[in-house]
Every structure is written in structure tokens, then in C-alpha cells.
Write a protein that holds these residues in place. Structure first.
Motif, PDB file in Angstrom:
ATOM      1  N   ALA A   9      17.872 -23.237  58.548  1.00 55.21           N
ATOM      2  CA  ALA A   9      19.008 -24.147  58.535  1.00 55.21           C
ATOM      3  C   ALA A   9      19.412 -24.513  59.958  1.00 55.21           C
ATOM      4  N   ALA A  10      19.498 -23.502  60.827  1.00 56.24           N
ATOM      5  CA  ALA A  10      19.915 -23.744  62.204  1.00 56.24           C
ATOM      6  C   ALA A  10      18.937 -24.688  62.899  1.00 56.24           C
ATOM      7  N   LYS A  11      17.648 -24.481  62.663  1.00 56.76           N
ATOM      8  CA  LYS A  11      16.609 -25.304  63.294  1.00 56.76           C
ATOM      9  C   LYS A  11      16.717 -26.753  62.789  1.00 56.76           C
ATOM     10  N   ALA A  12      16.825 -26.913  61.473  1.00 54.82           N
ATOM     11  CA  ALA A  12      16.889 -28.255  60.885  1.00 54.82           C
ATOM     12  C   ALA A  12      18.146 -28.989  61.351  1.00 54.82           C
ATOM     13  N   LEU A  13      19.280 -28.267  61.374  1.00 50.50           N
ATOM     14  CA  LEU A  13      20.545 -28.913  61.737  1.00 50.50           C
ATOM     15  C   LEU A  13      20.552 -29.353  63.192  1.00 50.50           C
ATOM     16  N   GLU A  14      19.972 -28.532  64.052  1.00 54.09           N
ATOM     17  CA  GLU A  14      19.870 -28.876  65.467  1.00 54.09           C
ATOM     18  C   GLU A  14      19.078 -30.172  65.626  1.00 54.09           C
ATOM     19  N   GLU A  15      17.965 -30.271  64.872  1.00 53.22           N
ATOM     20  CA  GLU A  15      17.104 -31.449  64.913  1.00 53.22           C
ATOM     21  C   GLU A  15      17.835 -32.689  64.387  1.00 53.22           C
ATOM     22  N   ILE A  16      18.523 -32.502  63.247  1.00 48.77           N
ATOM     23  CA  ILE A  16      19.252 -33.610  62.619  1.00 48.77           C
ATOM     24  C   ILE A  16      20.366 -34.105  63.537  1.00 48.77           C
ATOM     25  N   ALA A  17      21.114 -33.162  64.106  1.00 54.84           N
ATOM     26  CA  ALA A  17      22.236 -33.531  64.975  1.00 54.84           C
ATOM     27  C   ALA A  17      21.739 -34.301  66.193  1.00 54.84           C
ATOM     28  N   ARG A  18      20.630 -33.833  66.757  1.00 54.76           N
ATOM     29  CA  ARG A  18      20.121 -34.453  67.977  1.00 54.76           C
ATOM     30  C   ARG A  18      19.488 -35.811  67.703  1.00 54.76           C
ATOM     31  N   ASP A  19      18.667 -35.872  66.641  1.00 53.80           N
ATOM     32  CA  ASP A  19      17.854 -37.075  66.424  1.00 53.80           C
ATOM     33  C   ASP A  19      18.493 -38.127  65.545  1.00 53.80           C
ATOM     34  N   VAL A  20      19.367 -37.718  64.617  1.00 52.07           N
ATOM     35  CA  VAL A  20      19.879 -38.683  63.633  1.00 52.07           C
ATOM     36  C   VAL A  20      21.370 -38.938  63.804  1.00 52.07           C
ATOM     37  N   LEU A  21      22.142 -37.872  63.898  1.00 52.32           N
ATOM     38  CA  LEU A  21      23.598 -38.037  63.841  1.00 52.32           C
ATOM     39  C   LEU A  21      24.243 -38.425  65.170  1.00 52.32           C
ATOM     40  N   SER A  22      23.559 -38.152  66.287  1.00 53.18           N
ATOM     41  CA  SER A  22      24.183 -38.484  67.577  1.00 53.18           C
ATOM     42  C   SER A  22      23.261 -39.351  68.418  1.00 53.18           C
ATOM     43  N   ASN A  23      23.856 -40.040  69.356  1.00 50.28           N
ATOM     44  CA  ASN A  23      23.108 -40.804  70.358  1.00 50.28           C
ATOM     45  C   ASN A  23      23.178 -39.995  71.649  1.00 50.28           C
ATOM     46  N   PRO A  24      22.098 -39.304  72.009  1.00 51.62           N
ATOM     47  CA  PRO A  24      22.179 -38.364  73.138  1.00 51.62           C
ATOM     48  C   PRO A  24      22.492 -39.016  74.487  1.00 51.62           C
ATOM     49  N   VAL A  25      22.405 -40.337  74.557  1.00 52.85           N
ATOM     50  CA  VAL A  25      22.719 -41.014  75.825  1.00 52.85           C
ATOM     51  C   VAL A  25      24.226 -40.965  76.099  1.00 52.85           C
ATOM     52  N   ILE A  26      25.019 -41.172  75.066  1.00 49.54           N
ATOM     53  CA  ILE A  26      26.475 -41.224  75.289  1.00 49.54           C
ATOM     54  C   ILE A  26      27.255 -40.167  74.511  1.00 49.54           C
ATOM     55  N   GLU A  27      26.564 -39.444  73.626  1.00 50.49           N
ATOM     56  CA  GLU A  27      27.304 -38.500  72.795  1.00 50.49           C
ATOM     57  C   GLU A  27      26.795 -37.072  72.958  1.00 50.49           C
ATOM     58  N   GLU A  28      27.644 -36.128  72.631  1.00 52.19           N
ATOM     59  CA  GLU A  28      27.231 -34.729  72.577  1.00 52.19           C
ATOM     60  C   GLU A  28      27.589 -34.194  71.200  1.00 52.19           C
ATOM     61  N   TYR A  29      26.941 -33.106  70.783  1.00 53.19           N
ATOM     62  CA  TYR A  29      27.187 -32.602  69.439  1.00 53.19           C
ATOM     63  C   TYR A  29      27.347 -31.084  69.453  1.00 53.19           C
TER      64      TYR A  29
END
Lengths: 92, 92
Positions: free
Chosen positions: A66-86
Motif C-alpha cells: 500500500a505504501a509503495k503504491a500510494l507513494e507512486e500514485i501521489a507522485r505521478d497522478v495526484l500531484s504536479n511535482p513541479v509546483i506541488e508537494e504531497y
């Protein structure tokens, strides 16, 4: 309160918080801040708006997966790493 | 780590979480959920999206005043009590 046994395989819940990086301007938050001060809430000095996701995980998912999948989802889908942090928070 | 003294009068921060009531449909969350499953994240069973606000309070605001003001702001301005619920969290 019922006694709960957690075997690591029960359905879990997680929360992902996405916010704009502190160095990036947040005009939406500034507008809310001005509006609140205009309404008389002078105790407010700043507002920044973010998104938040409550995610249910299928039964039998292990906390590690779960931790691995959520980290991936948060980084790649739910946030824009250029301007956002999660921030990911896993509840039982 | 520096030692911190909290006299109740330092600038505080607070977070307000606004989410759609569990009984109300959240099509945006459902769309995200379908998209994630389509991307291969089959460990996800549900997604609900909410908003979150990081609020700075002016120096000298007492925790009691802050809690009262934030409760009012969350109820009257940041959320729609008909379909949404909120949670206020005061940090130091």
C-alpha cells in the motif's frame, strides 16, 4: 468499544494531501485570505489551499504494498511535482 | 533541535479539511478511482476528493480565540454544510 485485531490484511484507508510548494504563489488562497479579513476575521494572516484525497484500499493489500503504491500514485497522478508537494498518511 | 517556549501568544497555524459527506456521491473521486485502476493500481477500491486549507494566524491570537474563529470560518465560508463536512486542526 469493540476490541480490534489488526492482522495487516484488513482493508486500509489512506489520505494523500497535496499542497502548493511554499515558494509558489497561491492566488486562490490569497483571495480567500482577503475575503476572510474583509468579513472581519482579522486574526487570519495567510491562507493556502490544497487538495486532499481519501483513498480506500482493497482487502488483503499489505501495508508495504500500500505504501509503495500510494507513494507512486501521489507522485505521478495526484500531484504536479513541479509546483506541488504531497504527504501520504496511511490509516489502519 | 532548538528548545521552543510556547506562551500561547506565538503565531499559530491551523488546517481545515473539507470533505464531501459520505452519503453524497463524489463523481470526481470516482473518476480518479477508475483512472487509477485503469493505470494498473488494482489495490485501490475508492477515492474521495476534498479540499484542505493551511491557515496562518496573526501573532498574539490566543488559542481559544483561534479555535472559535476557525470553527466559524470553516462552517460559514470554507464548507457547504448541506453536502460537506469539515475538520479543524490547530497546530502550534
Amino acid at each position: 468499544m469493540p476490541v480490534r485485531f489488526y492482522n495487516g490484511l484488513l482493508p486500509m484507508k489512506a489520505r494523500v494531501y497535496v499542497s502548493i510548494k511554499p515558494t509558489i504563489l497561491d492566488p486562490q488562497g490569497q483571495t480567500i485570505c482577503s475575503a476572510l479579513i474583509g468579513l472581519g476575521h482579522t486574526e487570519i494572516s495567510s491562507v493556502r489551499q490544497g487538495k486532499y484525497f481519501e483513498i480506500g484500499l482493497t482487502e488483503g493489500t499489505s501495508p508495504v504494498d500500500a505504501a509503495k503504491a500510494l507513494e507512486e500514485i501521489a507522485r505521478d497522478v495526484l500531484s504536479n511535482p513541479v509546483i506541488e508537494e504531497y504527504r501520504v498518511e496511511i490509516l489502519d
